[in-house]
Design an enzyme around this catalytic site. Structure first.
Site, mmCIF file in Angstrom:
data_model
loop_
_atom_site.group_PDB
_atom_site.id
_atom_site.type_symbol
_atom_site.label_atom_id
_atom_site.label_comp_id
_atom_site.label_asym_id
_atom_site.label_seq_id
_atom_site.Cartn_x
_atom_site.Cartn_y
_atom_site.Cartn_z
ATOM 1 N N ARG A 1 0.839 -1.198 0.000
ATOM 2 C CA ARG A 1 0.000 0.000 0.000
ATOM 3 C C ARG A 1 0.881 1.258 0.000
ATOM 4 O O ARG A 1 0.624 2.227 -0.688
ATOM 5 C CB ARG A 1 -0.867 -0.039 1.265
ATOM 6 C CG ARG A 1 -2.173 0.689 1.165
ATOM 7 C CD ARG A 1 -3.000 0.489 2.422
ATOM 8 N NE ARG A 1 -3.664 -0.796 2.484
ATOM 9 C CZ ARG A 1 -4.772 -1.108 1.793
ATOM 10 N NH1 ARG A 1 -5.331 -0.236 1.004
ATOM 11 N NH2 ARG A 1 -5.301 -2.296 1.903
ATOM 12 N N HIS B 1 -19.587 10.170 1.934
ATOM 13 C CA HIS B 1 -20.117 8.827 2.215
ATOM 14 C C HIS B 1 -21.643 8.857 2.085
ATOM 15 O O HIS B 1 -22.295 9.751 2.635
ATOM 16 C CB HIS B 1 -19.706 8.400 3.627
ATOM 17 C CG HIS B 1 -20.119 7.010 3.945
ATOM 18 N ND1 HIS B 1 -19.443 5.906 3.459
ATOM 19 C CD2 HIS B 1 -21.163 6.519 4.652
ATOM 20 C CE1 HIS B 1 -20.049 4.808 3.875
ATOM 21 N NE2 HIS B 1 -21.101 5.155 4.597
ATOM 22 N N ASP C 1 -14.601 5.521 7.750
ATOM 23 C CA ASP C 1 -15.806 6.366 7.671
ATOM 24 C C ASP C 1 -16.135 7.020 9.014
ATOM 25 O O ASP C 1 -17.304 7.296 9.301
ATOM 26 C CB ASP C 1 -17.020 5.557 7.174
ATOM 27 C CG ASP C 1 -16.804 5.012 5.769
ATOM 28 O OD1 ASP C 1 -16.125 5.674 4.967
ATOM 29 O OD2 ASP C 1 -17.314 3.914 5.475
HETATM 30 C C1 GRF Z 1 -20.857 8.144 -4.204
HETATM 31 O O1 GRF Z 1 -22.144 7.720 -3.877
HETATM 32 C C2 GRF Z 1 -20.071 8.417 -2.973
HETATM 33 O O2 GRF Z 1 -20.837 8.759 -1.861
HETATM 34 C C3 GRF Z 1 -19.392 7.112 -2.684
HETATM 35 O O3 GRF Z 1 -19.126 6.571 -3.947
HETATM 36 C C4 GRF Z 1 -20.050 7.072 -4.898
HETATM 37 C C5 GRF Z 1 -19.249 7.586 -6.056
HETATM 38 O O4 GRF Z 1 -20.042 7.868 -7.176
HETATM 39 N N1 GRF Z 1 -18.229 7.323 -1.847
HETATM 40 P P1 GRF Z 1 -19.412 8.658 -8.405
HETATM 41 O O5 GRF Z 1 -18.205 7.874 -8.868
HETATM 42 O O6 GRF Z 1 -19.052 10.019 -7.946
HETATM 43 O O7 GRF Z 1 -20.485 8.677 -9.455
#
Ligand code: GRF
Length: 200
Positions: free
Chosen positions: A66, A110, A146
């Site tokens: 990582r 999130h 988170d």
């Molecule tokens: C979003 O719903 C965000 O909350 C989550 O991943 C999704 C990403 O969607 N962390 P996008 O790639 O921005 O369309």
């Protein structure tokens, strides 16, 4: 005055990235300086190209650890003098070393009302739990999953049992709240101090 530089990390569609690009397109003080994806086929990379933003595919699977992957990430972030790193659907866990290096300069969005429903499948969890409300959270990233200090949330009342509808509603809220928080951080109106979010 030089602009506030935002690096966006993605793994997929990048619709949040698009909302961020669109929000700051005409803003001379905030600039999306680069987009980095750990997946080659992430549609967000095309969105970045279309907007004329430098974008990078860094294949995490070709690194032995990582930390080695993150060294490459850091090189790109430093090359572009990123002031803020925005995780927008970035599906890699970042090491404590990386998080500590960028503490206060690293935010995530999130799709739930944290601390409820950490991790994946949040819409399903909302339905299974018969939750009255669902929503989104933007938070500074710390070394908990988170669990970092919350910058902002927005919510709506759950009025459907349909996951796609929930997801659509969540996305709408995301596209509004993420650029708003980024702007406040860029303007110095919101920042992290001793593990707490300060709002001026
Ligand atoms: C979003 O719903 C965000 O909350 C989550 O991943 C999704 C990403 O969607 N962390 P996008 O790639 O921005 O369309």
């Amino acid at each position: 005055m030089s602009s506030f530089k935002v690096a966006v990390l993605i793994s997929g569609n990048g619709s949040n990235l698009q909302a961020i690009i669109d929000s700051f397109k005409t803003n001379k003080l905030i600039e999306v300086c680069c987009v980095i994806s750990n997946r080659q086929n992430a549609f967000g990379l095309e969105r970045a190209s279309k907007a004329g933003i430098r974008n990078y595919f860094i294949d995490h699977s070709k690194f032995v650890s990582r930390e080695e992957f993150e060294k490459e990430l850091i090189q790109v972030l430093e090359k572009h003098n990123a002031d803020l790193i925005v995780l927008a659907g970035f599906m890699r866990i970042l090491s404590n070393v990386f998080v500590d290096k960028y503490i206060g300069k690293l935010v995530n969005i999130h799709p739930s009302l944290l601390p409820k429903h950490k991790g994946l499948d949040t819409h399903r969890k909302v339905l299974d739990g018969n939750d009255k409300y669902h929503g989104v959270t933007v938070h500074f990233v710390d070394n908990t999953l988170d669990g970092g200090p919350i910058c902002a949330q927005s919510k709506f009342e759950v009025q459907t049992q349909n996951i796609e509808e929930l997801e659509k509603k969540v996305h709408e809220l995301e596209y509004a709240i993420y650029p708003k928080v980024i702007k406040e951080i860029a303007q110095g109106k919101m920042y992290l101090s001793e593990g707490k979010v300060i709002k001026k």
